[in-house]
Write a protein that holds these residues in place. Structure first.
Motif, PDB file in Angstrom:
ATOM      1  N   LYS A  42       0.836  -1.205   0.000  1.00  0.00           N
ATOM      2  CA  LYS A  42       0.000   0.000   0.000  1.00  0.00           C
ATOM      3  C   LYS A  42       0.872   1.257   0.000  1.00  0.00           C
ATOM      4  O   LYS A  42       0.638   2.191  -0.770  1.00  0.00           O
ATOM      5  CB  LYS A  42      -0.926  -0.016   1.220  1.00  0.00           C
ATOM      6  CG  LYS A  42      -1.847   1.164   1.302  1.00  0.00           C
ATOM      7  CD  LYS A  42      -2.750   1.065   2.518  1.00  0.00           C
ATOM      8  CE  LYS A  42      -3.645   2.285   2.613  1.00  0.00           C
ATOM      9  NZ  LYS A  42      -4.494   2.233   3.807  1.00  0.00           N
ATOM     10  N   ARG A  43       1.882   1.268   0.856  1.00  0.00           N
ATOM     11  CA  ARG A  43       2.770   2.428   0.930  1.00  0.00           C
ATOM     12  C   ARG A  43       3.564   2.603  -0.367  1.00  0.00           C
ATOM     13  O   ARG A  43       3.779   3.726  -0.821  1.00  0.00           O
ATOM     14  CB  ARG A  43       3.714   2.283   2.119  1.00  0.00           C
ATOM     15  CG  ARG A  43       2.989   2.424   3.461  1.00  0.00           C
ATOM     16  CD  ARG A  43       3.932   2.358   4.631  1.00  0.00           C
ATOM     17  NE  ARG A  43       4.855   3.472   4.556  1.00  0.00           N
ATOM     18  CZ  ARG A  43       6.148   3.389   4.891  1.00  0.00           C
ATOM     19  NH1 ARG A  43       6.656   2.256   5.334  1.00  0.00           N
ATOM     20  NH2 ARG A  43       6.921   4.435   4.796  1.00  0.00           N
ATOM     21  N   TYR A  44       3.996   1.502  -0.963  1.00  0.00           N
ATOM     22  CA  TYR A  44       4.733   1.572  -2.231  1.00  0.00           C
ATOM     23  C   TYR A  44       3.853   2.168  -3.324  1.00  0.00           C
ATOM     24  O   TYR A  44       4.282   3.049  -4.069  1.00  0.00           O
ATOM     25  CB  TYR A  44       5.240   0.180  -2.638  1.00  0.00           C
ATOM     26  CG  TYR A  44       5.832   0.172  -4.022  1.00  0.00           C
ATOM     27  CD1 TYR A  44       7.071   0.752  -4.269  1.00  0.00           C
ATOM     28  CD2 TYR A  44       5.145  -0.376  -5.087  1.00  0.00           C
ATOM     29  CE1 TYR A  44       7.614   0.777  -5.539  1.00  0.00           C
ATOM     30  CE2 TYR A  44       5.676  -0.366  -6.360  1.00  0.00           C
ATOM     31  CZ  TYR A  44       6.911   0.207  -6.584  1.00  0.00           C
ATOM     32  OH  TYR A  44       7.428   0.236  -7.854  1.00  0.00           O
ATOM     33  N   ARG A  45       2.613   1.686  -3.428  1.00  0.00           N
ATOM     34  CA  ARG A  45       1.696   2.186  -4.465  1.00  0.00           C
ATOM     35  C   ARG A  45       1.460   3.686  -4.309  1.00  0.00           C
ATOM     36  O   ARG A  45       1.309   4.384  -5.298  1.00  0.00           O
ATOM     37  CB  ARG A  45       0.357   1.446  -4.400  1.00  0.00           C
ATOM     38  CG  ARG A  45       0.428  -0.029  -4.717  1.00  0.00           C
ATOM     39  CD  ARG A  45       0.675  -0.358  -6.155  1.00  0.00           C
ATOM     40  NE  ARG A  45      -0.317   0.256  -6.996  1.00  0.00           N
ATOM     41  CZ  ARG A  45      -0.089   0.627  -8.242  1.00  0.00           C
ATOM     42  NH1 ARG A  45       1.075   0.430  -8.785  1.00  0.00           N
ATOM     43  NH2 ARG A  45      -1.022   1.185  -8.971  1.00  0.00           N
ATOM     44  N   ARG A 140      11.744   2.604  -8.882  1.00  0.00           N
ATOM     45  CA  ARG A 140      11.932   4.038  -9.093  1.00  0.00           C
ATOM     46  C   ARG A 140      13.244   4.361  -9.810  1.00  0.00           C
ATOM     47  O   ARG A 140      13.486   3.883 -10.906  1.00  0.00           O
ATOM     48  CB  ARG A 140      11.792   4.777  -7.770  1.00  0.00           C
ATOM     49  CG  ARG A 140      10.386   4.690  -7.212  1.00  0.00           C
ATOM     50  CD  ARG A 140      10.143   5.679  -6.098  1.00  0.00           C
ATOM     51  NE  ARG A 140       8.846   5.423  -5.518  1.00  0.00           N
ATOM     52  CZ  ARG A 140       8.653   4.701  -4.418  1.00  0.00           C
ATOM     53  NH1 ARG A 140       9.669   4.199  -3.758  1.00  0.00           N
ATOM     54  NH2 ARG A 140       7.433   4.509  -3.975  1.00  0.00           N
ATOM     55  N   GLU A 141      14.105   5.170  -9.187  1.00  0.00           N
ATOM     56  CA  GLU A 141      15.335   5.591  -9.869  1.00  0.00           C
ATOM     57  C   GLU A 141      16.291   4.427 -10.123  1.00  0.00           C
ATOM     58  O   GLU A 141      17.152   4.509 -11.010  1.00  0.00           O
ATOM     59  CB  GLU A 141      16.029   6.734  -9.125  1.00  0.00           C
ATOM     60  CG  GLU A 141      16.422   6.428  -7.708  1.00  0.00           C
ATOM     61  CD  GLU A 141      15.356   6.761  -6.660  1.00  0.00           C
ATOM     62  OE1 GLU A 141      15.716   6.735  -5.475  1.00  0.00           O
ATOM     63  OE2 GLU A 141      14.188   7.015  -7.018  1.00  0.00           O
ATOM     64  N   ASN A 142      16.148   3.334  -9.386  1.00  0.00           N
ATOM     65  CA  ASN A 142      16.976   2.155  -9.666  1.00  0.00           C
ATOM     66  C   ASN A 142      16.666   1.561 -11.034  1.00  0.00           C
ATOM     67  O   ASN A 142      17.522   0.931 -11.657  1.00  0.00           O
ATOM     68  CB  ASN A 142      16.800   1.081  -8.587  1.00  0.00           C
ATOM     69  CG  ASN A 142      17.646   1.347  -7.361  1.00  0.00           C
ATOM     70  OD1 ASN A 142      18.352   2.355  -7.277  1.00  0.00           O
ATOM     71  ND2 ASN A 142      17.572   0.447  -6.398  1.00  0.00           N
ATOM     72  N   LYS A 143      15.441   1.781 -11.520  1.00  0.00           N
ATOM     73  CA  LYS A 143      15.105   1.301 -12.866  1.00  0.00           C
ATOM     74  C   LYS A 143      15.954   2.026 -13.913  1.00  0.00           C
ATOM     75  O   LYS A 143      16.387   1.423 -14.891  1.00  0.00           O
ATOM     76  CB  LYS A 143      13.620   1.481 -13.161  1.00  0.00           C
ATOM     77  CG  LYS A 143      12.729   0.519 -12.404  1.00  0.00           C
ATOM     78  CD  LYS A 143      11.265   0.712 -12.789  1.00  0.00           C
ATOM     79  CE  LYS A 143      10.360  -0.292 -12.112  1.00  0.00           C
ATOM     80  NZ  LYS A 143       8.950  -0.132 -12.522  1.00  0.00           N
TER      81      LYS A 143
END
Length: 189
Positions: A42-45, A140-143
């Motif tokens: 939930k927090r990730y979304r 996120r930015e790791n992508k």
């Protein structure tokens, strides 16, 4: 090149969450982690959890049990036998030979679905199959980091995601970007 986020984009749902429930059915003692896992998703979304917190709080929880739970060869085959129906029909309409899947989902599970779909390239979170250690969390930015390491300055022609907030760095990189909600695709760039 077409680049696709996986969960809720071409897969109807969160494949890693579905994988967790797949393991609960086989290892009921994992229920003790259910509340933590659901809250984390939930927090990730919502974009409320960052990479440092994921690495410090959630990665150790997964690493502690992964070798007791996962059969890296057998489980992805059994999982996808029951979950291929959750691949959205829209993917077949968009598919091309140079597609790339870029996802936070773990490599051992995504490799199997890519094989079944004929997708030759993916960038995923990586798990060491010998130690159970999570080597890379692909969010996120790791992508962007993973993409640049694998493809340098290659252009992303079209990028598809369900979450413009979480995939903003890839949207910025792409020539065209699309948001997928259910089976509806909306161009945002």
């Amino acid at each position: 090149m077409n680049v696709f986020d996986f969960d809720n984009t071409i897969y109807n749902g969160e494949s890693t969450l579905d994988l967790f429930f797949f393991y609960i059915a086989r290892k009921p003692w994992l229920l003790k982690h259910l509340k933590t896992v659901l809250l984390a998703f939930k927090r990730y979304r919502k974009g409320d959890v960052g990479i440092p917190e994921i690495i410090e709080r959630y990665v150790p929880m997964v690493e502690k049990d992964v070798l007791r739970v996962v059969d890296f060869e057998k489980d992805p085959k059994v999982f996808w036998d029951g979950h291929m129906k959750k691949i959205k029909p829209l993917y077949n309409e968009l598919r091309s030979d140079d597609d790339l899947i870029i996802t936070a989902s773990p490599d051992f599970n995504i490799d199997e679905v890519c094989r079944r779909l004929g997708i030759k390239r993916s960038l995923t979170s990586r798990v060491d199959r010998e130690t159970g250690k999570i080597l890379f969390v692909n969010i996120r930015e790791n992508k962007i980091t993973a993409f640049r390491e694998a493809y340098g300055n290659e252009e992303i022609e079209n990028f598809y995601t369900d979450s413009p907030e979480n995939d903003a760095p890839l949207i910025d990189l792409a020539k065209h970007a699309f948001v997928v909600k259910g089976n509806k695709i909306t161009q945002i760039k």
